[in-house]
Write an enzyme that holds these catalytic residues in place. Structure first.
Site, mmCIF file in Angstrom:
data_model
loop_
_atom_site.group_PDB
_atom_site.id
_atom_site.type_symbol
_atom_site.label_atom_id
_atom_site.label_comp_id
_atom_site.label_asym_id
_atom_site.label_seq_id
_atom_site.Cartn_x
_atom_site.Cartn_y
_atom_site.Cartn_z
ATOM 1 N N SER A 107 0.265 -0.882 -4.841
ATOM 2 C CA SER A 107 -0.949 -0.162 -4.457
ATOM 3 C C SER A 107 -0.704 1.280 -4.031
ATOM 4 O O SER A 107 -1.675 2.011 -3.776
ATOM 5 C CB SER A 107 -1.687 -0.914 -3.350
ATOM 6 O OG SER A 107 -2.337 -2.046 -3.882
ATOM 7 N N GLY A 108 0.532 1.702 -3.981
ATOM 8 C CA GLY A 108 0.784 3.132 -3.856
ATOM 9 C C GLY A 108 0.109 3.890 -4.983
ATOM 10 O O GLY A 108 -0.202 5.080 -4.862
#
Length: 386
Positions: free
Chosen positions: A70-71
């Site tokens: 999810s970066g």
């Protein structure tokens, strides 16, 4: 640093950060990782170490790439803000203004702001999906356009873990004519000379570190999976399971090559830190301007704050960026913003310090919002050294 297979350097005054990085391997069982920090275009910290592949023992190299889950959402947020900066998109726009098919089944009033703040009430997909379908962003966008928003009140406060990316990615495609991966490559990565991709070119494949689960890994959800089978919303959220013990499609070429714009960016911590440095410095770095400072101020303004009942974690969101909660996952600065990634990675801008930071690793650990001592020690030590 008395740890084998470590490399990199730190600026004078930041030696304690190198010590903390070595301590992660010595005392916290780190497998392979990189940590970087840039301030106003100047590299303060650039460290890497451990192994990139536990099975082969291949060492983590200076040019090792890492998938950051999810970066990726923070990278997509930057793409959207660039379109806002150009006047091609606005937070108050109904999504269907740019994507007409999205209006189907009562979604006419869902706005761009709803999508970027995880309030679109589309946290999962009801049409049964195969694992490989996750690599088909065109298919998933069509399914989301056809689907009705959830009426279950829990969906209003549910992290859109995968669907955020497909919704934002299709908006970018409709506004620009380019996929999110192509837009990111042409408008951000190439001008800033970043080794960072959403959709990895085949010639870079051999550089990617192999992800592994920690021995005590468990999925982030806190609910009982047998009970979930009787709950339509939970079925949608787990359609299909993506971080399941014994399954790691994220190490395959198919998942690296695809554009899964919530979760499959691949790059170096060095490049992610440099990108967030650009954002922390007002949107311009080394003569490359991504957007105006006023757009970044808009982009980090809080749009939502809620506790996700399914994950059991408090979230605060701006335009796609995570904001600080009381857990301070993004480091000590109160005004930090960016995005964490499943398993422990952290990537953020520290605007008051005019600094960008990134920690990326290949062993996924459970904990979510409880904080990972690997990243928290590094971020705290970096902050104290400033």
């Amino acid at each position: 640093m008395n740890v084998v297979q470590m490399g990199g350097d730190v600026e004078a005054g930041f030696e304690a950060v190198a010590d903390a990085f070595a301590e992660n391997f010595r005392e916290r069982g780190e497998v392979g990782a990189a940590f970087a920090a840039y301030r106003e275009g100047r590299k303060l910290v650039d460290l890497w170490g451990g192994v990139a592949d536990e099975k082969t023992g291949a060492p983590w190299q200076e040019d090792t790439l890492q998938l950051v889950f999810s970066g990726t959402k923070g990278l997509v947020a930057i793409c959207l803000l660039m379109l806002i900066d150009r006047g091609e998109l606005a937070l108050e726009d109904p999504v269907c203004r740019h994507w007409p098919e999205f209006a189907a089944n009562g979604k006419q009033e869902i706005t761009v702001a709803d999508v970027v703040s995880h309030h679109a009430r589309l946290p999962g997909i009801h049409e049964p999906l195969r694992e490989i379908d996750l690599t088909n962003d065109v298919l998933i966008a069509r399914l989301l356009a056809e689907q009705a928003p959830e009426t279950d009140p829990r969906a209003q406060y549910a992290y859109h873990g995968l669907t955020y990316g497909w919704l934002c990615g299709e908006l970018i495609r409709r506004v620009t004519g380019s996929s999110v991966g192509r837009f990111f490559a042409e408008e951000i990565a190439t001008p800033l000379e970043l080794e960072l991709w959403i959709g990895l070119p085949e010639e870079q494949e051999s550089r990617v570190s192999t992800l592994v689960y920690a021995p005590d890994w468990s999925a982030e959800a806190t609910y009982d999976r047998e009970e979930a089978a009787e709950d339509p919303l939970l079925v949608a959220l787990e359609n299909p399971p993506v971080l399941t013990e014994g399954r790691m499609p994220w190490n395959t070429r198919a998942f690296h090559a695809a554009e899964i714009p919530a979760v499959n960016a691949i790059g170096t911590a060095r490049s992610i830190a440099r990108l967030y440095d650009c954002i922390a410095c007002g949107g311009e770095l080394d003569g490359v301007r991504l957007m105006a400072p006023e757009t970044i101020e808009l982009g980090r303004r809080e749009l939502s704050r809620f506790v996700d009942q399914f994950i059991g974690q408090e979230f605060a969101f701006a335009t796609g960026f995570e904001l600080q909660t009381e857990l301070q996952e993004l480091g000590p600065p109160a005004h930090a913003f960016g995005h964490a990634g499943a398993g422990g990675s952290i990537h953020a801008a520290w605007p008051d310090q005019r600094l960008g930071v990134s920690y990326a690793m290949n062993e996924l650990r459970s904990g979510g919002g409880q904080g990972d001592p690997r990243s928290q020690t590094l971020l705290r030590t970096l902050y104290e050294a400033l």
